[in-house]
Design a protein around this motif. Structure first.
Motif, PDB file in Angstrom:
ATOM      1  N   ASP A  81       0.650  -1.148  -0.015  1.00  6.13           N
ATOM      2  CA  ASP A  81       0.100   0.037  -0.065  1.00  6.13           C
ATOM      3  C   ASP A  81       0.827   1.231  -0.176  1.00  6.13           C
ATOM      4  OD1 ASP A  81      -2.354  -1.245   0.049  1.00  6.13           O
ATOM      5  OD2 ASP A  81      -2.567  -1.580   2.355  1.00  6.13           O
ATOM      6  N   ASP A  82       2.143   1.191   0.416  1.00 10.60           N
ATOM      7  CA  ASP A  82       3.057   2.409   0.393  1.00 10.60           C
ATOM      8  C   ASP A  82       4.055   2.650  -0.851  1.00 10.60           C
ATOM      9  OD1 ASP A  82       4.521   0.279   0.660  1.00 10.60           O
ATOM     10  OD2 ASP A  82       5.412   0.828   2.543  1.00 10.60           O
ATOM     11  N   GLU A  85       4.635   6.108  -1.666  1.00 15.89           N
ATOM     12  CA  GLU A  85       5.560   7.015  -0.734  1.00 15.89           C
ATOM     13  C   GLU A  85       7.012   6.387  -0.853  1.00 15.89           C
ATOM     14  OE1 GLU A  85       6.037   7.106   4.273  1.00 15.89           O
ATOM     15  OE2 GLU A  85       4.188   6.382   3.276  1.00 15.89           O
ATOM     16  N   CYS A  86       7.220   5.178  -1.091  1.00 19.19           N
ATOM     17  CA  CYS A  86       8.538   4.592  -1.317  1.00 19.19           C
ATOM     18  C   CYS A  86       9.099   4.855  -2.839  1.00 19.19           C
ATOM     19  CB  CYS A  86       8.316   3.295  -0.954  1.00 19.19           C
ATOM     20  SG  CYS A  86       8.138   2.773   1.008  1.00 19.19           S
ATOM     21  N   LEU A  87       8.310   4.996  -3.657  1.00 20.22           N
ATOM     22  CA  LEU A  87       8.804   5.204  -4.894  1.00 20.22           C
ATOM     23  C   LEU A  87       8.175   6.440  -5.762  1.00 20.22           C
ATOM     24  CD1 LEU A  87       8.698   1.226  -6.194  1.00 20.22           C
ATOM     25  CD2 LEU A  87      10.930   2.582  -5.093  1.00 20.22           C
ATOM     26  N   PRO A  88       8.242   7.539  -5.164  1.00 24.38           N
ATOM     27  CA  PRO A  88       7.467   8.571  -5.578  1.00 24.38           C
ATOM     28  C   PRO A  88       7.634   8.933  -7.068  1.00 24.38           C
ATOM     29  CG  PRO A  88       9.347   9.279  -4.033  1.00 24.38           C
ATOM     30  CD  PRO A  88       9.408   7.929  -4.056  1.00 24.38           C
ATOM     31  N   TYR A  89       9.054   8.700  -7.690  1.00 23.05           N
ATOM     32  CA  TYR A  89       9.485   9.188  -9.021  1.00 23.05           C
ATOM     33  C   TYR A  89       9.652   8.217  -9.619  1.00 23.05           C
ATOM     34  CZ  TYR A  89      10.530  13.534  -6.290  1.00 23.05           C
ATOM     35  OH  TYR A  89      10.644  14.406  -5.556  1.00 23.05           O
ATOM     36  N   LEU A  90       8.891   6.899  -9.595  1.00 23.30           N
ATOM     37  CA  LEU A  90       8.929   5.671 -10.493  1.00 23.30           C
ATOM     38  C   LEU A  90       8.280   6.259 -11.662  1.00 23.30           C
ATOM     39  CD1 LEU A  90       9.693   2.732 -10.812  1.00 23.30           C
ATOM     40  CD2 LEU A  90       7.626   2.209  -9.932  1.00 23.30           C
ATOM     41  N   SER A 110      -2.047   3.080  -8.320  1.00 24.33           N
ATOM     42  CA  SER A 110      -2.606   4.543  -8.078  1.00 24.33           C
ATOM     43  C   SER A 110      -2.021   5.608  -7.588  1.00 24.33           C
ATOM     44  CB  SER A 110      -4.314   4.815  -8.170  1.00 24.33           C
ATOM     45  OG  SER A 110      -4.335   4.406  -6.807  1.00 24.33           O
ATOM     46  N   THR A 111      -1.046   5.310  -6.531  1.00 23.92           N
ATOM     47  CA  THR A 111      -0.514   6.207  -5.387  1.00 23.92           C
ATOM     48  C   THR A 111       0.738   6.584  -6.058  1.00 23.92           C
ATOM     49  OG1 THR A 111       0.495   4.300  -4.383  1.00 23.92           O
ATOM     50  CG2 THR A 111      -1.633   4.755  -3.628  1.00 23.92           C
TER      51      THR A 111
END
Length: 239
Positions: A81-82, A85-90, A110-111
């Motif tokens: 679910d994160d 947050e962990c891969l913001p520029y993927l 979708s996040t």
């Protein structure tokens, strides 16, 4: 089965790929789950974890440099679910030939705000009714899905399908079909009974403190004395 250890990460091939990205090659080790990715020091823009035994896409710390993640030919059926947050520029995510089952299982993707290209080919989910339109609706940032550019007509159809009360009802039905997470038993990766006997014998036969210290260092590195040659070896750089 090989654990994704700090030693394995440090010893893996690193190179500039065809897309001019700095890539680390972690494919083909039969890794069961993702861990210790902080050991990459966030130095790579591409990570290749294809051809392993990974069942859940999670386990990443916050990594700002990653733009491409390859996880083809694994067993992934669930997503953390994160991820956003962990891969913001993927930007590019390749999950070809995995085991994602339901449309609602894709929602964590979708996040990821920068995700623009994705492949889910050869996952059971691609045969679900409304698959492509659902992904377009949930992830408007996606431009290319399964190597096909998303057209404006598809976006219009997705908006229409999931609009209003009927659309809300349809989404509610889809959410009910989310894959139920199985009860997981802890994965024990350690020495077998035979390995323990080898360790005991080697310690008993040690003739100096130096030998004992050397045995200790091998064990801390995840190597069984007498089996050092079986540790994962660094492979030749791809031509």
């Amino acid at each position: 089965m090989v654990r994704l250890s700090v030693e394995l990460i440090d010893g893996s091939n690193q190179y500039i790929n065809a897309a001019h990205q700095r890539e680390i090659d972690l494919r083909g080790y039969k890794i069961p789950f993702i861990e210790n990715m902080g050991a990459t020091l966030d130095l790579f823009t591409s990570i290749d974890l294809s051809d392993n035994e990974i069942r859940k896409l999670d386990g990443f710390p916050r990594l700002k440099q990653i733009r491409t993640l390859l996880l083809n030919n694994n067993k992934i059926s669930r997503l953390g679910d994160d991820l956003g947050e962990c891969l913001p520029y993927l930007e590019d995510l390749y999950l070809t030939n995995n085991n994602l089952q339901e449309l609602a299982d894709l929602d964590p993707l979708s996040t990821i705000p920068k995700l623009t290209r994705m492949s889910l080919l050869r996952n059971p989910v691609v045969y679900k009714k409304h698959y492509r339109l659902y992904v377009i609706h949930k992830m408007p940032q996606i431009r290319i899905l399964d190597f096909k550019r998303i057209k404006k007509t598809e976006r219009d159809l997705a908006d229409k399908l999931f609009k209003g009360k009927r659309g809300a009802t349809l989404k509610s039905e889809l959410l009910k079909r989310r894959t139920v997470a199985p009860v997981e038993t802890p994965l024990t990766i350690g020495p077998s009974a035979a390995d323990l006997e080898i360790i005991k014998t080697r310690i008993t036969q040690a003739k100096s403190l130096e030998e004992v210290e050397k045995l200790k260092q091998l064990l801390q590195a995840g190597q069984i004395p007498g089996k050092v040659d079986e540790a994962p070896q660094k492979r030749p750089r791809p031509g």
